[in-house]
Design a protein around this motif. Sequence first.
Motif, PDB file in Angstrom:
ATOM      1  N   ILE A   1     -13.317   2.711  -1.831  1.00  0.00           N
ATOM      2  CA  ILE A   1     -12.416   2.054  -2.782  1.00  0.00           C
ATOM      3  C   ILE A   1     -12.947   2.303  -4.187  1.00  0.00           C
ATOM      4  O   ILE A   1     -14.134   2.127  -4.449  1.00  0.00           O
ATOM      5  CB  ILE A   1     -12.313   0.545  -2.509  1.00  0.00           C
ATOM      6  CG1 ILE A   1     -11.809   0.298  -1.089  1.00  0.00           C
ATOM      7  CG2 ILE A   1     -11.382  -0.128  -3.521  1.00  0.00           C
ATOM      8  CD1 ILE A   1     -11.703  -1.172  -0.714  1.00  0.00           C
TER       9      ILE A   1
ATOM     10  N   LEU B   1       0.838  -1.197   0.000  1.00  0.00           N
ATOM     11  CA  LEU B   1       0.000   0.000   0.000  1.00  0.00           C
ATOM     12  C   LEU B   1       0.873   1.246   0.000  1.00  0.00           C
ATOM     13  O   LEU B   1       1.883   1.302   0.696  1.00  0.00           O
ATOM     14  CB  LEU B   1      -0.902   0.011   1.246  1.00  0.00           C
ATOM     15  CG  LEU B   1      -1.860   1.187   1.407  1.00  0.00           C
ATOM     16  CD1 LEU B   1      -2.991   1.098   0.377  1.00  0.00           C
ATOM     17  CD2 LEU B   1      -2.448   1.215   2.823  1.00  0.00           C
TER      18      LEU B   1
ATOM     19  N   LEU C   1     -10.487  -6.371  -4.170  1.00  0.00           N
ATOM     20  CA  LEU C   1      -9.785  -5.866  -2.988  1.00  0.00           C
ATOM     21  C   LEU C   1     -10.767  -5.549  -1.865  1.00  0.00           C
ATOM     22  O   LEU C   1     -10.527  -5.875  -0.695  1.00  0.00           O
ATOM     23  CB  LEU C   1      -8.978  -4.615  -3.346  1.00  0.00           C
ATOM     24  CG  LEU C   1      -8.289  -3.927  -2.163  1.00  0.00           C
ATOM     25  CD1 LEU C   1      -7.252  -4.842  -1.530  1.00  0.00           C
ATOM     26  CD2 LEU C   1      -7.638  -2.626  -2.606  1.00  0.00           C
TER      27      LEU C   1
ATOM     28  N   PRO D   1      -2.378  -0.854  -4.430  1.00  0.00           N
ATOM     29  CA  PRO D   1      -3.359   0.155  -4.024  1.00  0.00           C
ATOM     30  C   PRO D   1      -2.687   1.451  -3.583  1.00  0.00           C
ATOM     31  O   PRO D   1      -1.627   1.429  -2.946  1.00  0.00           O
ATOM     32  CB  PRO D   1      -4.087  -0.510  -2.845  1.00  0.00           C
ATOM     33  CG  PRO D   1      -3.798  -1.960  -2.956  1.00  0.00           C
ATOM     34  CD  PRO D   1      -2.448  -2.071  -3.596  1.00  0.00           C
TER      35      PRO D   1
ATOM     36  N   VAL E   1      -3.015  -5.708  -8.050  1.00  0.00           N
ATOM     37  CA  VAL E   1      -3.323  -5.271  -6.691  1.00  0.00           C
ATOM     38  C   VAL E   1      -3.589  -6.455  -5.776  1.00  0.00           C
ATOM     39  O   VAL E   1      -3.380  -6.389  -4.565  1.00  0.00           O
ATOM     40  CB  VAL E   1      -4.543  -4.323  -6.716  1.00  0.00           C
ATOM     41  CG1 VAL E   1      -5.819  -5.079  -7.028  1.00  0.00           C
ATOM     42  CG2 VAL E   1      -4.702  -3.602  -5.389  1.00  0.00           C
TER      43      VAL E   1
ATOM     44  N   ALA F   1     -11.172  -3.531  -8.074  1.00  0.00           N
ATOM     45  CA  ALA F   1     -11.500  -2.816  -6.846  1.00  0.00           C
ATOM     46  C   ALA F   1     -12.436  -3.639  -5.973  1.00  0.00           C
ATOM     47  O   ALA F   1     -12.289  -3.689  -4.745  1.00  0.00           O
ATOM     48  CB  ALA F   1     -12.125  -1.465  -7.178  1.00  0.00           C
TER      49      ALA F   1
ATOM     50  N   VAL G   1      -7.514   1.737  -7.179  1.00  0.00           N
ATOM     51  CA  VAL G   1      -6.995   0.499  -7.760  1.00  0.00           C
ATOM     52  C   VAL G   1      -6.992   0.633  -9.271  1.00  0.00           C
ATOM     53  O   VAL G   1      -7.975   1.082  -9.861  1.00  0.00           O
ATOM     54  CB  VAL G   1      -7.878  -0.701  -7.350  1.00  0.00           C
ATOM     55  CG1 VAL G   1      -7.377  -1.980  -7.993  1.00  0.00           C
ATOM     56  CG2 VAL G   1      -7.909  -0.846  -5.838  1.00  0.00           C
TER      57      VAL G   1
ATOM     58  N   VAL H   1      -9.039   4.589  -1.417  1.00  0.00           N
ATOM     59  CA  VAL H   1      -8.063   3.706  -2.045  1.00  0.00           C
ATOM     60  C   VAL H   1      -8.375   3.592  -3.530  1.00  0.00           C
ATOM     61  O   VAL H   1      -9.517   3.319  -3.914  1.00  0.00           O
ATOM     62  CB  VAL H   1      -8.063   2.306  -1.389  1.00  0.00           C
ATOM     63  CG1 VAL H   1      -7.285   1.306  -2.236  1.00  0.00           C
ATOM     64  CG2 VAL H   1      -7.450   2.380  -0.002  1.00  0.00           C
TER      65      VAL H   1
END
Length: 325
Positions: A262, A110, A180, A146, A299, A177, A294, A292
Amino acid sequence: MFNRIVTATDMITTADAPVLSAARMARQQGARLYLLHVMESASTDNRRLVRHFETGAEMIADADYEHCIRQALEKTYKDDLSGIPHEVRVTAGFPWEEILRWAKEVDTDLIVLGPHSTRAEEKGVVRIAGRAGSTVENVVTRESCPVMVVNRPADKGQLLFQRVLVAVDFSRSCECAVGLAAKLARHYRSRLFAFHMIPVPPIPKYTRRNYAADAAHAKKRLESFYEANLENADHQYLIRAGALPHLEILNCAAEKNIDLIIMGSHTKEKAGKWYPGSAVERVGYRADCPVVVVTDPGVLAHWDSTITADDGDSKDRLIHVFIET
């Protein structure tokens, strides 16, 4: 969840929101923190010609000066870094290049950044409403891990990520995304909201009945795209209609008291598109919680392979309106 966190700041003697948030996350998760400061250069020809952080005088940065900055950073974040495995690096160069270089070197999970230089006025940088800033833009468009954008320090409760919103369309990056987001939701036992906005056509003939049909169709498509990824995650689909995605996302985040947003960025899907996408930038610029971003299937490489190789045109990734007609 995250084992290696890279963060960067252009401030030395004042605590910066991204560093504070990254340190709190590292402490909660037992992660190693990498703190980077790229010295501000006074010359495009010699990146080591810098201005002293206390006096403002031009000078050539040597090892002693770098050591001085490291000591100042350790002092500024003494309490925040206490007990956290960490490393502080001071270097000359372009911030986004040095961030990417160190992230690759340590194989980070990250990257945590601020949406704009906190010293923009002092440095003569023009802030543009809705723009995340050149450092974030350059990192997001080139990095596969990310990237978290933090406007203000996230508190400990927020960093438990109990309520997560993932904004989706049917793009490849949004699929990543969701992967994640689901991973985070299962890890933190979070409540996950998958948000989708139907763009309202700019004509008066779009009725409530049209919207109801489009929303029902969109929900079926969302389930067919994402239900497998969201298995065993406590989740809910939220469908709204609007013209400005970033406003709908921010309103929904406020309504649901979201801890983390996200988003997938379309930046790598079309050649020549160098910016992260307007919705990503505007949400990152305004959000009260961490965001976050992506951009790439890579990722998920640190955890599993739930996202497979690109499936080309096998899926219809367009957004449809006026389904009834």
